[in-house]
Design a protein around this motif. Structure first.
Motif, PDB file in Angstrom:
ATOM      1  N   TYR A  21      -4.613  14.420   3.166  1.00  8.63           N
ATOM      2  CA  TYR A  21      -5.347  13.236   2.699  1.00  8.63           C
ATOM      3  C   TYR A  21      -4.537  12.001   3.053  1.00  8.63           C
ATOM      4  O   TYR A  21      -3.311  12.052   3.192  1.00  8.63           O
ATOM      5  N   GLU A  22      -5.217  10.901   3.208  1.00  7.23           N
ATOM      6  CA  GLU A  22      -4.524   9.634   3.442  1.00  7.23           C
ATOM      7  C   GLU A  22      -5.479   8.480   3.205  1.00  7.23           C
ATOM      8  O   GLU A  22      -6.643   8.524   3.608  1.00  7.23           O
ATOM      9  N   SER A  23      -4.979   7.456   2.542  1.00  8.92           N
ATOM     10  CA  SER A  23      -5.725   6.210   2.390  1.00  8.92           C
ATOM     11  C   SER A  23      -5.231   5.203   3.416  1.00  8.92           C
ATOM     12  O   SER A  23      -4.140   5.340   3.966  1.00  8.92           O
ATOM     13  N   ASP A  24      -6.057   4.213   3.699  1.00  6.37           N
ATOM     14  CA  ASP A  24      -5.682   3.099   4.580  1.00  6.37           C
ATOM     15  C   ASP A  24      -5.466   3.534   6.026  1.00  6.37           C
ATOM     16  O   ASP A  24      -4.574   3.039   6.717  1.00  6.37           O
ATOM     17  N   THR A  25      -6.290   4.468   6.510  1.00  7.66           N
ATOM     18  CA  THR A  25      -6.290   4.784   7.942  1.00  7.66           C
ATOM     19  C   THR A  25      -7.290   3.884   8.651  1.00  7.66           C
ATOM     20  O   THR A  25      -8.032   3.127   8.030  1.00  7.66           O
ATOM     21  N   ARG A  26      -7.334   3.989   9.966  1.00  4.08           N
ATOM     22  CA  ARG A  26      -8.315   3.265  10.763  1.00  4.08           C
ATOM     23  C   ARG A  26      -9.136   4.269  11.563  1.00  4.08           C
ATOM     24  O   ARG A  26      -8.735   5.420  11.734  1.00  4.08           O
ATOM     25  N   HIS A  27     -10.277   3.828  12.053  1.00  5.34           N
ATOM     26  CA  HIS A  27     -11.224   4.731  12.700  1.00  5.34           C
ATOM     27  C   HIS A  27     -10.580   5.495  13.849  1.00  5.34           C
ATOM     28  O   HIS A  27     -10.802   6.713  14.000  1.00  5.34           O
ATOM     29  N   TRP A  28      -9.770   4.816  14.659  1.00 10.55           N
ATOM     30  CA  TRP A  28      -9.161   5.478  15.810  1.00 10.55           C
ATOM     31  C   TRP A  28      -8.120   6.520  15.377  1.00 10.55           C
ATOM     32  O   TRP A  28      -7.848   7.453  16.117  1.00 10.55           O
ATOM     33  N   VAL A  36       0.844  -1.195   0.000  1.00 12.82           N
ATOM     34  CA  VAL A  36       0.000   0.000   0.000  1.00 12.82           C
ATOM     35  C   VAL A  36       0.881   1.247   0.000  1.00 12.82           C
ATOM     36  O   VAL A  36       0.606   2.232  -0.704  1.00 12.82           O
ATOM     37  N   ARG A  37       1.956   1.212   0.747  1.00  8.83           N
ATOM     38  CA  ARG A  37       2.853   2.366   0.833  1.00  8.83           C
ATOM     39  C   ARG A  37       3.428   2.723  -0.534  1.00  8.83           C
ATOM     40  O   ARG A  37       3.569   3.909  -0.873  1.00  8.83           O
ATOM     41  N   ALA A  38       3.770   1.716  -1.318  1.00  9.00           N
ATOM     42  CA  ALA A  38       4.325   1.975  -2.651  1.00  9.00           C
ATOM     43  C   ALA A  38       3.318   2.722  -3.521  1.00  9.00           C
ATOM     44  O   ALA A  38       3.676   3.665  -4.250  1.00  9.00           O
ATOM     45  N   ARG A  39       2.039   2.328  -3.446  1.00  2.60           N
ATOM     46  CA  ARG A  39       1.006   3.021  -4.221  1.00  2.60           C
ATOM     47  C   ARG A  39       0.806   4.442  -3.700  1.00  2.60           C
ATOM     48  O   ARG A  39       0.626   5.390  -4.482  1.00  2.60           O
TER      49      ARG A  39
END
Length: 266
Positions: free
Chosen positions: A212-219, A172-175
């Motif tokens: 912006y950020e993808s692949d975060t979590r609710h907390w 995911v980090r690479a993308r």
């Protein structure tokens, strides 16, 4: 003690969350002063946890449940405990663990309260700077008691200082890195603090124009997203819905459409 919807008091919840976050922040600072912090891996070699993540969460949960034993709790380290009051606490006891281990002063304690699944209180405490960001739904956001108001972006994305984050999942980090490289030439500059909650609060404080950020979590985002929104930022996902694990965006009003389009097609 608030134990029913009719007796719900967001001010009481905020006061409790601020106390919990600040006390947990002191635990983290004392831990850092003791010497090098040892970390172990969770899901990957870059997804770290320390004994101080757990000490911080244990302290927060203990304080909250002592005052409000009927509330639910969702914590990054301790998982979920159901409640009966309609209130659930969402806790990230140390957002920015890799920074903490490296003694890089960009880590925070994040505590949010939800009522029937809707965020009503958010508190993010930055112990390195002794800054406490807080918000109550419908009542605005504050930094150490001072009201926060996000400025409008007069000149569009080209003038925006933007921050993003990177997943502990290396694929995911690479993308994400490839996307950030394409975004970088369309904004003033790009930063990455390593803490989603901190970046959201810095949008609220006007220090960043967008995040912006993808692949975060609710907390990661529960408290910070409410703080940014209550300060006047636009907060959502690529499709204009609520922020999600897939994508969280927070920005000054007026650049959200351009940023969403850029992220969706970059």
């Amino acid at each position: 003690m608030v134990s029913s919807h009719s007796a719900f008091d967001s001010g009481e919840l905020t006061e409790l969350a601020v106390t919990a976050a600040r006390e947990a922040g002191q635990i983290l600072l004392r831990g850092a002063e003791e010497g090098p912090v040892r970390a172990s891996a969770k899901s990957s070699r870059t997804d770290l946890v320390t004994v101080f993540d757990r000490r911080s969460e244990d302290h927060i949960v203990g304080l909250l449940t002592a005052h409000r034993p009927d509330d639910g709790v969702l914590g990054e380290e301790g998982g979920e405990r159901p409640g009966t009051s309609g209130v659930r606490w969402v806790i990230d006891p140390l957002d920015g663990t890799a920074n903490y281990v490296a003694r890089y002063p960009a880590f925070v304690v994040s505590v949010a309260a939800e009522l029937d699944g809707v965020g009503v209180v958010g508190v993010v405490h930055d112990p390195s700077r002794q800054e406490t960001f807080s918000a109550e739904r419908g009542r605005g956001a504050r930094l150490n008691g001072r009201a926060l108001h996000v400025p409008h972006a007069a000149d569009g994305l080209a003038e925006v200082l933007l921050s993003t984050g990177f997943s502990s999942d290396l694929a995911v980090r690479a993308r994400q890195a490839a996307l950030a490289a394409r975004i970088a030439c369309r904004v003033r500059d790009v930063r990455s603090s390593g803490s989603a909650a901190l970046d959201l609060c810095w949008v609220a404080g006007g220090r960043l124009g967008a995040y912006y950020e993808s692949d975060t979590r609710h907390w990661d985002r529960a408290a910070g997203a409410l703080i940014a929104s209550e300060a006047g930022a636009w907060v959502g996902d690529l499709d204009g819905g609520p922020a999600s694990d897939r994508m969280v965006i927070a920005c000054t009003p007026g650049v959200e459409q351009g940023l969403r389009t850029l992220l969706g097609h970059a």
